[in-house]
Design an enzyme around this catalytic site. Sequence first.
Site, short mmCIF file in Angstrom:
data_model
loop_
_atom_site.label_atom_id
_atom_site.label_comp_id
_atom_site.label_asym_id
_atom_site.label_seq_id
_atom_site.Cartn_x
_atom_site.Cartn_y
_atom_site.Cartn_z
CB VAL A 106 6.31 0.78 -3.48
CG1 VAL A 106 7.02 1.88 -4.14
CG2 VAL A 106 7.09 -0.55 -3.86
CE LYS A 107 7.18 8.33 0.68
NZ LYS A 107 8.11 9.10 1.19
#
Length: 295
Positions: free
Chosen positions: A204-205
């Site tokens: 996840v960014k």
Amino acid sequence: MADMSGFKVAKDFHVSEPVQTSGEFYVKGANNLDWGMKRHLSHIFNPKSGHTEMFAFDHGYFMGPTSGLERLDLIIPKIAPYVDSLMATRGAFRSTIDPAYGKGLVLRASAGSSMLQDDLSKEVLAVDIKDAVRLGADAIAIQSFIGADGQLQSIDNVSRGINLGYEYGIPVVGVVAVGKKMERTDRFFKLATRIMAELGANIVKSYDCENFDEVVAGCPVPIVVAGGKKLRESEALELVDRVMSQGAAGVDMGRNIFQSLHPSEMAEAVGKIVHEGFSAKEAIEFYEDAIHPAK
Ligand code: R5P
């Protein structure tokens, strides 16, 4: 077929030694993935440190030729050797990146808006998974707009990308977007990162925020942190130190590297924190020494 002349019969089976199978995989939440998915993740996350310095230069997909990225062919080769993985569009990869570049490739796969619009939250899945395979992408990155008008479409994009990712053995980066009207609170990032992970994203960014360590703890897959708008180099290195010490698995940094006056040195200084545990102070000293070498 191998030449059979001089063939020796196999006899050295070391029967008293237990057979080793590969142990726990070092990337958070990835232990139960297929071997090929793990291999892709190992191109992104350095197997020694377990972390990644991902360099993002996909900004042109909605901003056009951003400051610092006017000439991809001139700037990217200065930075690429110092980072672990590149995050970009397929147009940038095919036109600019040497196919012999042996590190991780993260392919931006959602698009649909441009900076001429007020609402950037409406995107589509813009890349066919078969083209990601042809490119040799180690992950595809798809953006989500939690809480915005485009939420439903973006979750559809992420979900379809994850379904295809599992089918073709390519990990997905769930990109948490922030917009002008969207919250930047830990409440928002806990919600958005967890939604990405529960949908099946493998990375996840997200962004730095208050109680970032709680955001990390609540997200069962690695979080990489965007740099955001250009800061002074010292402030950007402090940001990297802050998030790494609170459990980030790395950064996904763009403007704070490519808009630096010394992009290669900045990329190297970021890597010192991400992989070698330098403090912000040590990394700032490293950066200053690198740009003003002793005569
Ligand atoms: C935005 O277009 C992208 O997702 C960027 O790759 C991301 O925001 C990281 O770049 P920056 O550090 O410049 O925010």
